[in-house]
Design a protein around this motif. Sequence first.
Motif, PDB file in Angstrom:
ATOM      1  N   HIS A 169       0.848  -1.187   0.000  1.00 54.16           N
ATOM      2  CA  HIS A 169       0.000   0.000   0.000  1.00 54.16           C
ATOM      3  C   HIS A 169       0.883   1.237   0.000  1.00 54.16           C
ATOM      4  O   HIS A 169       1.975   1.246   0.594  1.00 54.16           O
ATOM      5  N   ALA A 170       0.410   2.286  -0.660  1.00 54.95           N
ATOM      6  CA  ALA A 170       1.190   3.510  -0.799  1.00 54.95           C
ATOM      7  C   ALA A 170       1.481   4.167   0.534  1.00 54.95           C
ATOM      8  O   ALA A 170       2.445   4.940   0.649  1.00 54.95           O
ATOM      9  N   ASN A 171       0.681   3.889   1.556  1.00 54.34           N
ATOM     10  CA  ASN A 171       0.865   4.544   2.855  1.00 54.34           C
ATOM     11  C   ASN A 171       1.406   3.603   3.922  1.00 54.34           C
ATOM     12  O   ASN A 171       1.262   3.854   5.121  1.00 54.34           O
ATOM     13  N   LEU A 172       2.045   2.516   3.489  1.00 58.00           N
ATOM     14  CA  LEU A 172       2.760   1.619   4.387  1.00 58.00           C
ATOM     15  C   LEU A 172       4.209   1.543   3.931  1.00 58.00           C
ATOM     16  O   LEU A 172       4.488   1.532   2.730  1.00 58.00           O
ATOM     17  N   ILE A 173       5.131   1.501   4.886  1.00 54.15           N
ATOM     18  CA  ILE A 173       6.542   1.441   4.526  1.00 54.15           C
ATOM     19  C   ILE A 173       6.809   0.176   3.733  1.00 54.15           C
ATOM     20  O   ILE A 173       6.187  -0.871   3.952  1.00 54.15           O
ATOM     21  N   ARG A 174       7.732   0.266   2.810  1.00 59.76           N
ATOM     22  CA  ARG A 174       8.064  -0.878   1.962  1.00 59.76           C
ATOM     23  C   ARG A 174       9.269  -1.617   2.536  1.00 59.76           C
ATOM     24  O   ARG A 174      10.336  -1.027   2.719  1.00 59.76           O
ATOM     25  N   MET A 192      13.114   7.218   3.742  1.00 56.00           N
ATOM     26  CA  MET A 192      12.189   8.326   3.603  1.00 56.00           C
ATOM     27  C   MET A 192      12.945   9.654   3.789  1.00 56.00           C
ATOM     28  O   MET A 192      13.570   9.885   4.829  1.00 56.00           O
ATOM     29  N   GLY A 224      -3.860   4.089   5.116  1.00 57.93           N
ATOM     30  CA  GLY A 224      -2.996   2.971   5.453  1.00 57.93           C
ATOM     31  C   GLY A 224      -3.627   2.070   6.504  1.00 57.93           C
ATOM     32  O   GLY A 224      -3.589   0.841   6.404  1.00 57.93           O
ATOM     33  N   ASP A 249       8.000  10.780   2.870  1.00 56.91           N
ATOM     34  CA  ASP A 249       8.937  10.795   1.749  1.00 56.91           C
ATOM     35  C   ASP A 249       9.164  12.226   1.280  1.00 56.91           C
ATOM     36  O   ASP A 249       8.731  13.187   1.922  1.00 56.91           O
ATOM     37  N   THR A 253       4.442  12.333   1.544  1.00 56.30           N
ATOM     38  CA  THR A 253       3.510  11.206   1.581  1.00 56.30           C
ATOM     39  C   THR A 253       3.799  10.386   2.839  1.00 56.30           C
ATOM     40  O   THR A 253       4.932   9.947   3.046  1.00 56.30           O
ATOM     41  N   LYS A 255       3.907   7.257   5.465  1.00 52.59           N
ATOM     42  CA  LYS A 255       3.976   5.797   5.395  1.00 52.59           C
ATOM     43  C   LYS A 255       4.092   5.251   6.817  1.00 52.59           C
ATOM     44  O   LYS A 255       5.038   5.572   7.533  1.00 52.59           O
ATOM     45  N   THR A 257       4.939   2.769   9.728  1.00 56.55           N
ATOM     46  CA  THR A 257       6.044   1.836   9.883  1.00 56.55           C
ATOM     47  C   THR A 257       6.019   1.213  11.269  1.00 56.55           C
ATOM     48  O   THR A 257       5.111   1.463  12.064  1.00 56.55           O
TER      49      THR A 257
END
Length: 431
Positions: A169-174, A192, A224, A249, A253, A255, A257
Amino acid sequence: MSNFDSGTGSQQFDDFTKQASKTFNSFTAYAVVISIVNLVATVLVVYLIYRCCRKHGLPSINVKTTTTGEAATELTPLLPDSMIRNTTIDNFLNEIAREKPIRFTAQQLEGYTQRRSAELGAGGFGTVYKGMLPNGLDIAVKVLHDHMDDEVTEQQFMAEVGTLWRTNHANLIRLIGYCFDADERALVYELMANRSLDKYLFDRRHRVVGPAALLVIAGGVARGLRYLHEECQKKIIHYDVKASNVLLDGNLTPKLTDFGIAQLLSRADAQASVHAMRGTFGYMAPEVISVGKAPVTERCDVYSFGMLLFELIGRRKNMDNNAPESHKFLPLLAWTMYEQGNLLELVKECHYPVAASDEEQWKEAAERMCKVAFLCVQEQPEERPTMSTVVNMLEGHMEIPPPVYPFGWMYPQEASAGSGSKSEVFIRIDT
């Protein structure tokens, strides 16, 4: 006689040759058909597996094994630096690291972080260092503390890897990868640019974020959480939603975590099994503080998100012992000003330089965010909205119902104007 025999033999040989050629051609045709059928069947099986993975997600990762980490090695083979170096950042993120996190060695991470020379921050479970992959991708490497109990470290490690493996998801850390060596547990994330939300909000050296940007940040965190609670394969309760666990970021945006204490539940589970407090004091819902007195559900994250909203609009921590008595607890101050119809003063008191031309926009944003926050921090979980409803209210897709006084479980409503006992009660909760 011999001529006749010779002609007959020649004719028989020609017939045999033709028959053999015909048989060979038939066999070749059959072989080609069988090969094509096998190829089509293989492609069909691969396609069905791909569709199944897209629909149901990848299999659960299980890194709870011996200190050698054989299971982790089988699931995610080591990726050599040469392969990383020879691919672009976009290709690396979109192809190599898209399906599952990559396993790195401790030696690789030592090199990526230049022997941990640049520390970004530290928390209860680990220290985060800045690093760079051989292809130039900036990363953040979270090295779990080795002085903690091995079982606790392993549980935190498995919770984070197992949770982020399942999410996209765009709002969760990758989560890019991890290290599961005998002497080191580490997690590798995308870096970030603006670091954590608390540093961005509370450090006055950062530029002021306008009301539109604040609503975007709030809406991003809410989306998120909506994904975790309502949209991914497993229901996920984060348990530690707070400003320091939201990263920004370069475009601000947000995210979410730090999934070290997150809990995965079946969609059929109405409540979580919780035997001890989880999270951070000051953000924890009443039912999490008093474990066993009320069922714990994903609505505990809704409460924590409400507390985060107050900090977003106030650009300060919810509790400030250096502030005047009536201003120490920001959510209560917000309620007082809301009742007086004067939330714009809250913005001004929190040191926002508000131009006259921007006052209306600030007033609308402050009222929207504070009203949603009051609904989120209600004492009873069933009285809090779902994250879908929160998103719709923040984005203006639905009316926000008038909130009721939410702090009765901490101090009675008649004391809401200010008294010495209020902060004392909260200090006991927040320490």
